[in-house]
Design a protein around this motif. Structure first.
Motif, PDB file in Angstrom:
ATOM      1  N   ASP A 100     -79.611  19.741  22.126  1.00  0.00           N
ATOM      2  CA  ASP A 100     -78.387  20.531  22.211  1.00  0.00           C
ATOM      3  C   ASP A 100     -77.751  20.394  23.584  1.00  0.00           C
ATOM      4  O   ASP A 100     -76.527  20.281  23.715  1.00  0.00           O
ATOM      5  CB  ASP A 100     -78.691  22.003  21.922  1.00  0.00           C
ATOM      6  CG  ASP A 100     -79.134  22.230  20.485  1.00  0.00           C
ATOM      7  OD1 ASP A 100     -78.702  21.447  19.601  1.00  0.00           O
ATOM      8  OD2 ASP A 100     -79.916  23.163  20.242  1.00  0.00           O
ATOM      9  N   GLY A 103     -76.243  16.875  23.853  1.00  0.00           N
ATOM     10  CA  GLY A 103     -75.015  16.797  23.080  1.00  0.00           C
ATOM     11  C   GLY A 103     -73.863  17.499  23.781  1.00  0.00           C
ATOM     12  O   GLY A 103     -72.730  16.991  23.813  1.00  0.00           O
ATOM     13  N   ARG A 107     -70.327  15.810  25.111  1.00  0.00           N
ATOM     14  CA  ARG A 107     -69.003  16.304  24.724  1.00  0.00           C
ATOM     15  C   ARG A 107     -68.157  16.628  25.953  1.00  0.00           C
ATOM     16  O   ARG A 107     -66.943  16.358  25.993  1.00  0.00           O
ATOM     17  CB  ARG A 107     -69.147  17.540  23.829  1.00  0.00           C
ATOM     18  CG  ARG A 107     -69.628  17.197  22.422  1.00  0.00           C
ATOM     19  CD  ARG A 107     -69.564  18.405  21.501  1.00  0.00           C
ATOM     20  NE  ARG A 107     -70.607  19.379  21.811  1.00  0.00           N
ATOM     21  CZ  ARG A 107     -71.837  19.342  21.325  1.00  0.00           C
ATOM     22  NH1 ARG A 107     -72.217  18.352  20.516  1.00  0.00           N
ATOM     23  NH2 ARG A 107     -72.721  20.276  21.652  1.00  0.00           N
ATOM     24  N   HIS A 180     -80.675  12.625  17.434  1.00  0.00           N
ATOM     25  CA  HIS A 180     -79.761  13.704  17.066  1.00  0.00           C
ATOM     26  C   HIS A 180     -78.446  13.605  17.834  1.00  0.00           C
ATOM     27  O   HIS A 180     -77.374  13.901  17.291  1.00  0.00           O
ATOM     28  CB  HIS A 180     -80.416  15.060  17.321  1.00  0.00           C
ATOM     29  CG  HIS A 180     -81.570  15.340  16.411  1.00  0.00           C
ATOM     30  ND1 HIS A 180     -81.415  15.657  15.087  1.00  0.00           N
ATOM     31  CD2 HIS A 180     -82.907  15.328  16.627  1.00  0.00           C
ATOM     32  CE1 HIS A 180     -82.595  15.838  14.527  1.00  0.00           C
ATOM     33  NE2 HIS A 180     -83.521  15.637  15.440  1.00  0.00           N
ATOM     34  N   VAL A 181     -78.519  13.169  19.084  1.00  0.00           N
ATOM     35  CA  VAL A 181     -77.306  12.986  19.874  1.00  0.00           C
ATOM     36  C   VAL A 181     -76.536  11.765  19.371  1.00  0.00           C
ATOM     37  O   VAL A 181     -75.305  11.787  19.271  1.00  0.00           O
ATOM     38  CB  VAL A 181     -77.638  12.844  21.366  1.00  0.00           C
ATOM     39  CG1 VAL A 181     -76.359  12.660  22.182  1.00  0.00           C
ATOM     40  CG2 VAL A 181     -78.411  14.052  21.862  1.00  0.00           C
ATOM     41  N   THR A 183     -76.359  10.680  16.442  1.00  0.00           N
ATOM     42  CA  THR A 183     -75.670  10.984  15.187  1.00  0.00           C
ATOM     43  C   THR A 183     -74.225  11.373  15.462  1.00  0.00           C
ATOM     44  O   THR A 183     -73.309  10.984  14.724  1.00  0.00           O
ATOM     45  CB  THR A 183     -76.393  12.128  14.451  1.00  0.00           C
ATOM     46  OG1 THR A 183     -77.733  11.722  14.159  1.00  0.00           O
ATOM     47  CG2 THR A 183     -75.690  12.470  13.154  1.00  0.00           C
ATOM     48  N   GLU A 184     -74.001  12.126  16.521  1.00  0.00           N
ATOM     49  CA  GLU A 184     -72.642  12.530  16.903  1.00  0.00           C
ATOM     50  C   GLU A 184     -71.962  11.478  17.759  1.00  0.00           C
ATOM     51  O   GLU A 184     -70.735  11.324  17.712  1.00  0.00           O
ATOM     52  CB  GLU A 184     -72.688  13.858  17.664  1.00  0.00           C
ATOM     53  CG  GLU A 184     -71.322  14.379  18.065  1.00  0.00           C
ATOM     54  CD  GLU A 184     -71.385  15.724  18.789  1.00  0.00           C
ATOM     55  OE1 GLU A 184     -70.326  16.190  19.267  1.00  0.00           O
ATOM     56  OE2 GLU A 184     -72.500  16.302  18.872  1.00  0.00           O
ATOM     57  N   PHE A 185     -72.773  10.727  18.520  1.00  0.00           N
ATOM     58  CA  PHE A 185     -72.217   9.723  19.428  1.00  0.00           C
ATOM     59  C   PHE A 185     -72.811   8.344  19.102  1.00  0.00           C
ATOM     60  O   PHE A 185     -73.747   7.880  19.773  1.00  0.00           O
ATOM     61  CB  PHE A 185     -72.501  10.090  20.886  1.00  0.00           C
ATOM     62  CG  PHE A 185     -71.783  11.321  21.364  1.00  0.00           C
ATOM     63  CD1 PHE A 185     -70.501  11.236  21.872  1.00  0.00           C
ATOM     64  CD2 PHE A 185     -72.389  12.565  21.266  1.00  0.00           C
ATOM     65  CE1 PHE A 185     -69.825  12.375  22.294  1.00  0.00           C
ATOM     66  CE2 PHE A 185     -71.729  13.712  21.685  1.00  0.00           C
ATOM     67  CZ  PHE A 185     -70.437  13.615  22.205  1.00  0.00           C
TER      68      PHE A 185
END
Length: 250
Positions: A100, A103, A107, A180-181, A183-185
């Motif tokens: 978290d 991430g 951002r 997990h990071v 996945t967004e990036f």
């Protein structure tokens, strides 16, 4: 607090070990080593194969573990053993609090510096992981550089290995510390592919990624035939049409 493998063996010996701790140790091994057989897991943890299989069955029932595809490992003699690997669901339960934080940092980086800043960070991160890898222009061998890349990735926690597939070789990463990071990036995965391409001097193809829900990150690297083994056209001999792409039966 995670129980060490030494403590786990002692607890199992005196009967005080909890099933949950053993399953945690099994999952930890699959994260660190990639697909393994029940016998290998039992040997590493110092417990019985029957006990390991019971925990694997429970993990499979929960959707956390599955049997790896047939022919996963370089075979041996006798009946092929089953190799077990974590499922995307199983990996999802390993999420750490720093995901978290990472991430949120990514951002903020994008908000302040834009897409270019994210791309630059992703590239610098991957370049740092493989900083000691010799490019093919220095190693003289695609295979040698591929092995160095896999070694560098393993040293960074990616549990990577290589395998020959057809006319090429694949780099397989059985764990991704930043899945997990990523996945967004996806820029993190794209930067890996770009840096691998530069080191290997040939186009590489990303076949699967853990960030995309696959059980492994797999990158295909084409390997050309050893030029020393090719027929020298100056010796007067002509290659057979059976060896040409047009004449070969596939």
């Amino acid at each position: 607090m995670t129980t060490s493998r030494r403590e786990l063996r002692q607890q199992h010996a005196d009967g005080s070990g909890a099933d949950g701790q053993t399953r945690e140790a099994v999952v930890s091994l699959l994260v660190d080593e990639g697909p393994m057989t029940a016998s290998d897991i039992a040997e590493r943890l110092g417990i019985s194969p029957a006990g390991v299989r019971r925990h694997l069955d429970n993990l499979a029932d929960a959707g956390d573990v599955e049997v790896a595809p047939a022919g996963f490992h370089k075979g041996g003699r006798g009946r092929p053993a089953k190799w077990f690997q974590l499922t995307p669901s199983g990996r999802g339960k390993l999420r750490h609090a720093y995901d978290d934080l990472a991430g949120a940092a990514m951002r903020t980086l994008r908000d302040i510096g834009g897409q270019a800043a994210v791309d630059e960070f992703a590239r610098e991160r991957v370049s740092g992981l493989v900083a000691d890898v010799q490019p093919v222009s220095e190693s003289g061998s695609v295979i040698a550089t591929v092995e160095q890349i896999a070694g560098a990735l393993s040293g960074a926690g990616y549990s990577a290995d290589t395998r020959e597939v057809g006319a090429g070789v694949q780099i397989c990463q059985h764990h991704c510390p930043v899945a997990h990071v990523a996945t967004e990036f996806p820029e993190l995965c794209e930067a890996e592919t770009a840096v691998f391409t530069e080191l290997l001097g040939t186009h590489v193809q990303r076949l699967a990624t853990i960030a995309n829900g696959d059980c492994v990150c797999s990158t295909h690297v084409p390997v050309q035939a050893d030029p020393q083994s090719a027929l020298d056209p100056t010796d007067g001999a002509q290659p057979s049409t059976a060896d040409s792409p047009e004449g070969k039966v596939l």
